[in-house]
Design a protein around this motif. Sequence first.
Motif, PDB file in Angstrom:
ATOM      1  N   LEU A  60      -3.699 -10.565  -2.001  1.00  0.00           N
ATOM      2  CA  LEU A  60      -4.374  -9.994  -0.625  1.00  0.00           C
ATOM      3  C   LEU A  60      -3.578  -9.367   0.092  1.00  0.00           C
ATOM      4  O   LEU A  60      -3.785  -8.433   1.125  1.00  0.00           O
ATOM      5  N   LYS A  67      -3.145  -0.651   1.686  1.00  0.00           N
ATOM      6  CA  LYS A  67      -4.138   0.061   2.484  1.00  0.00           C
ATOM      7  C   LYS A  67      -3.713   0.619   3.910  1.00  0.00           C
ATOM      8  O   LYS A  67      -4.146   1.547   4.122  1.00  0.00           O
ATOM      9  N   PHE A  80     -12.701  -3.687   4.854  1.00  0.00           N
ATOM     10  CA  PHE A  80     -12.392  -3.390   3.595  1.00  0.00           C
ATOM     11  C   PHE A  80     -12.516  -4.871   2.907  1.00  0.00           C
ATOM     12  O   PHE A  80     -13.282  -5.128   1.765  1.00  0.00           O
ATOM     13  N   VAL A  81     -11.522  -5.688   3.345  1.00  0.00           N
ATOM     14  CA  VAL A  81     -11.485  -7.050   2.888  1.00  0.00           C
ATOM     15  C   VAL A  81     -12.653  -7.923   3.073  1.00  0.00           C
ATOM     16  O   VAL A  81     -13.216  -8.539   1.982  1.00  0.00           O
ATOM     17  N   HIS A  82     -13.441  -7.748   4.264  1.00  0.00           N
ATOM     18  CA  HIS A  82     -14.732  -8.380   4.451  1.00  0.00           C
ATOM     19  C   HIS A  82     -15.860  -7.954   3.685  1.00  0.00           C
ATOM     20  O   HIS A  82     -16.452  -8.706   3.200  1.00  0.00           O
ATOM     21  N   ALA A  83     -15.725  -6.716   3.348  1.00  0.00           N
ATOM     22  CA  ALA A  83     -16.999  -6.252   2.275  1.00  0.00           C
ATOM     23  C   ALA A  83     -16.699  -6.812   1.054  1.00  0.00           C
ATOM     24  O   ALA A  83     -17.595  -6.856   0.399  1.00  0.00           O
ATOM     25  N   ARG A  84     -15.458  -6.862   0.813  1.00  0.00           N
ATOM     26  CA  ARG A  84     -15.405  -7.421  -0.594  1.00  0.00           C
ATOM     27  C   ARG A  84     -15.359  -8.807  -0.826  1.00  0.00           C
ATOM     28  O   ARG A  84     -15.936  -9.427  -1.835  1.00  0.00           O
ATOM     29  N   TYR A  85     -15.105  -9.515   0.251  1.00  0.00           N
ATOM     30  CA  TYR A  85     -15.138 -11.034   0.111  1.00  0.00           C
ATOM     31  C   TYR A  85     -15.881 -11.759   1.161  1.00  0.00           C
ATOM     32  O   TYR A  85     -16.151 -13.155   0.730  1.00  0.00           O
TER      33      TYR A  85
END
Length: 156
Positions: A60, A67, A80-85
């Motif tokens: 991560l 990014k 981006f990380v929030h949408a993924r996890y």
Amino acid sequence: MILFIALVLFPLTAHAVTPSEMLADPALEARARAITTELRCLVCQNQSIDDSDASLAKDLRMLVREKLKEGMSDGEVREFVHARYGDFVLLRPPMKPGTLLLWAAPLIALLAGAAAVWMAARRRAGFPATPAKALSEEERARLKTLGVSDLERPKS
């Protein structure tokens, strides 16, 4: 003594970021560190990915740096990380109905602890939870027939 305290507290400032992960641009690296301190390690759970040695945390951290190199803003990288996890990856999740219990839990725990302390203090002080009722005339007469005066109550 100050040296001893400094040596004891020094490990608390260590980060898991290795030199090979660091970006050459100090400004970009500072942005990456700011973002990674706000993201939760999905393995360790109570550490940021900046502090975690887990391989997923390293992945991560590398993703965040990639990014940023691509030109994304800090907010876009977080999103981006929030949408993924999901919300779990954020050390400070957003306030919404799904996370309301998470935000209220410390207050609930504090109130429950205060109530427990208050109840224990009342018991220790010898105050009954409910006040004793006075004996009725029938109860006094019954005690008299048993040979007990109403001032001599049995000890429980």
